[in-house]
Design a protein around this motif. Structure first.
Motif, short mmCIF file in Angstrom:
data_model
loop_
_atom_site.label_atom_id
_atom_site.label_comp_id
_atom_site.label_asym_id
_atom_site.label_seq_id
_atom_site.Cartn_x
_atom_site.Cartn_y
_atom_site.Cartn_z
N UNK A 119 0.83 -1.22 0.00
CA UNK A 119 0.00 0.00 0.00
C UNK A 119 0.86 1.26 0.00
N UNK A 120 1.94 1.23 0.80
CA UNK A 120 2.82 2.41 0.87
C UNK A 120 3.53 2.62 -0.46
N UNK A 121 3.92 1.53 -1.12
CA UNK A 121 4.55 1.65 -2.45
C UNK A 121 3.59 2.34 -3.42
N UNK A 122 2.33 1.93 -3.40
CA UNK A 122 1.33 2.55 -4.28
C UNK A 122 1.13 4.03 -3.93
N UNK A 123 1.07 4.33 -2.63
CA UNK A 123 0.88 5.72 -2.19
C UNK A 123 2.03 6.60 -2.70
N UNK A 124 3.27 6.13 -2.53
CA UNK A 124 4.43 6.92 -2.95
C UNK A 124 4.49 7.08 -4.46
N UNK A 125 4.09 6.05 -5.18
CA UNK A 125 4.10 6.09 -6.65
C UNK A 125 3.04 7.06 -7.17
N UNK A 150 4.02 -10.51 -5.37
CA UNK A 150 2.68 -10.31 -5.92
C UNK A 150 2.20 -8.88 -5.69
N UNK A 151 2.39 -8.39 -4.46
CA UNK A 151 1.94 -7.02 -4.11
C UNK A 151 2.70 -5.98 -4.92
N UNK A 152 3.99 -6.22 -5.13
CA UNK A 152 4.79 -5.28 -5.93
C UNK A 152 4.22 -5.18 -7.35
N UNK A 153 3.89 -6.33 -7.94
CA UNK A 153 3.31 -6.34 -9.29
C UNK A 153 1.98 -5.62 -9.34
N UNK A 154 1.14 -5.80 -8.32
CA UNK A 154 -0.17 -5.16 -8.29
C UNK A 154 -0.08 -3.65 -8.11
N UNK A 155 0.96 -3.20 -7.42
CA UNK A 155 1.05 -1.78 -7.07
C UNK A 155 2.11 -1.01 -7.86
N UNK A 156 2.66 -1.62 -8.88
CA UNK A 156 3.57 -0.91 -9.77
C UNK A 156 4.93 -0.58 -9.18
N UNK A 157 5.41 -1.45 -8.26
CA UNK A 157 6.73 -1.22 -7.65
C UNK A 157 7.74 -2.23 -8.20
#
Length: 456
Positions: A119-125, A150-157
């Motif tokens: 979630x934090x990766x998505x927020x920062x992106x 998996x989470x990295x792939x979903x959130x563009x990190x």
């Protein structure tokens, strides 16, 4: 979060709001009720004592007793002190360091660290326009590394692969080197949790901190543990130079004791709160806005920000242009509006930010939050042909019966949706002709129609 506290305080606040004058007895009675409400919300006793003392000191001063509206002035004091105990203002991440800025996540097992990293990766992106890399240094929990991949792939990190056979410190060193080569702005390090605080865990996280030299060290804690959240954060804060706290699972915490206790007990700001299981369910923590919500004053600023961020501006502009030119509002347009509402968390998410929600009986709020009305309406429109959506006049009895079967609803549900569509179409027609008063009447009629739709 805070539903039970808001309900408990709303009666006290209402009694105060209407008072033309206050006495020390009134104030003593009000602070006693506030104290009981806070204790029932599982706020730590030292926090309650400090908060009540500060309210009393300000309440018996000129600020309240000499005010033209003493009841309102006392409510403002309570709001200000609630905000102060949580940190007054939102505290941003400090990423003003040479890239990559490392964010080290710490916490107990089950607190939601790995999910929060995504979630934090998505927020920062999305909000900070940062290029983010994530890495897992959790070599103990089965599938932790794959979960983060998996989470990295979903959130563009970007994802830096690690292996359960590696040492956590070696993983972090390699990840920092790779983040530099990849020109990542931020590297978020997920660490191992334990079921309880132990020496081995603390030794490992201290070693990781020394290797990573992080710009931010965030402690992730489950809000539903109440006072224990603050005590666990304090223990971590004594072992690590924490820069902030992330409260997770706040959507399941009706009391809110953790949010009111963590800042005071640890001295560290709450920087984010996890508001849902969705990947965008991470919000910046605004103590002043939260205090207003606790006192049932709503959170209009957050509502405005939510609308600005999540409404599709292109679709909104096209609809505005269409209405301005007097073209017909059709069922495709209605579906777009319903989908935008869904993107903002549904009716329940919007309602909880409005002032006065504490006055609405809990069973009605539960009905709204659990209602499947909007998804059902979208399903009905999706069961129509393109031609029917563009020209609803085609929808005779047999077509309505077919649409009901296709959407798993009743013909009466289709009829209700079309009635609401007609009200919206009428409102848009009045708007295009510049009749603001007429438009407002149309809006009231439309909302009235929605209010009469049955909850299933």
């Amino acid at each position: 979060m805070f539903e039970s506290l808001t309900q408990r305080l709303s009666g006290t606040i209402d009694r105060l709001r209407g008072r033309g004058r206050l006495t020390e007895e009134n104030i003593r009675e009000a602070t006693r009720e506030v104290r009981i409400a806070l204790l029932e919300a599982d706020v730590a006793l030292p926090v309650v004592q400090a908060l009540i003392q500060r309210i009393k000191v300000r309440a018996v001063g000129q600020e309240v007793l000499k005010s033209l509206t003493p009841g309102q002035a006392l409510i403002k004091v309570v709001r200000d002190e609630l905000a102060a105990v949580m940190g007054s203002q939102a505290t941003d991440l400090n990423l003003n360091v040479p890239a990559p800025a490392v964010i080290l996540m710490a916490g107990l097992q089950g607190a939601g660290k790995t999910t929060t990293v995504g979630k934090l990766a998505r927020h920062l992106k999305e909000k900070k326009k940062k290029k983010v890399m994530v890495v897992s240094a959790d070599v103990y929990r089965p599938a932790a590394i794959e979960q983060l991949r998996t989470l990295a792939g979903q959130n563009g990190a970007l994802f830096f692969p690690s292996d359960a056979g590696q040492k956590p410190e070696d993983i972090v060193r390699a990840a920092i080197a790779d983040a530099r080569k990849s020109f990542a702005d931020v590297l978020i390090v997920d660490t191992a949790g334990r079921l309880a605080i132990d020496e081995a865990m603390m030794a490992e996280i201290k070693a990781l901190h020394a290797v990573a030299n992080p710009a931010e060290t965030l402690f992730v804690v489950d809000a539903m543990t109440g006072q224990d959240a603050a005590n666990t954060a304090k223990a971590f804060g004594e072992a690590l130079p924490l820069t902030g706290v992330v409260l997770t699972k706040t959507d399941g915490d009706a009391r809110g004791g953790a949010a009111l206790s963590v800042r005071y007990i640890t001295g560290k700001p709450i920087k984010f709160v996890g508001t849902s299981e969705k990947s965008d369910g991470l919000d910046v923590f605004h103590p002043d806005r939260v205090a207003s919500r606790i006192l049932d004053m709503g959170d209009v600023l957050s509502l405005v920000e939510q609308v600005e961020q999540q409404v599709d501006k292109d679709k909104a502009a096209k609809l505005a242009e269409k209405v301005a030119k007097g073209r017909k509002f059709d069922l495709n347009d209605m579906r777009d509006q319903l989908e935008q509402m869904q993107n903002m968390g549904g009716i329940g998410s919007l309602m909880e930010k409005l002032p006065g929600m504490g006055q609405i009986p809990e069973h009605l709020k539960q009905q709204v939050q659990q209602s499947r009305e909007v998804p059902r309406m979208i399903a009905i429109i999706n069961s129509m042909t393109k031609k029917e959506r563009r020209n609803p006049a085609l929808l005779n009895g047999s077509r309505r019966a077919r649409i009901a079967r296709g959407s798993g609803t009743h013909p009466s549900d289709v009829n209700k949706l079309l009635k609401q569509y007609q009200q919206m179409e009428k409102m848009m027609g009045k708007l295009s002709r510049g009749g603001m008063k007429g438009m407002m009447r149309g809006l009231q009629g439309m909302m009235g129609g929605m209010g009469r739709m049955p909850f299933r």
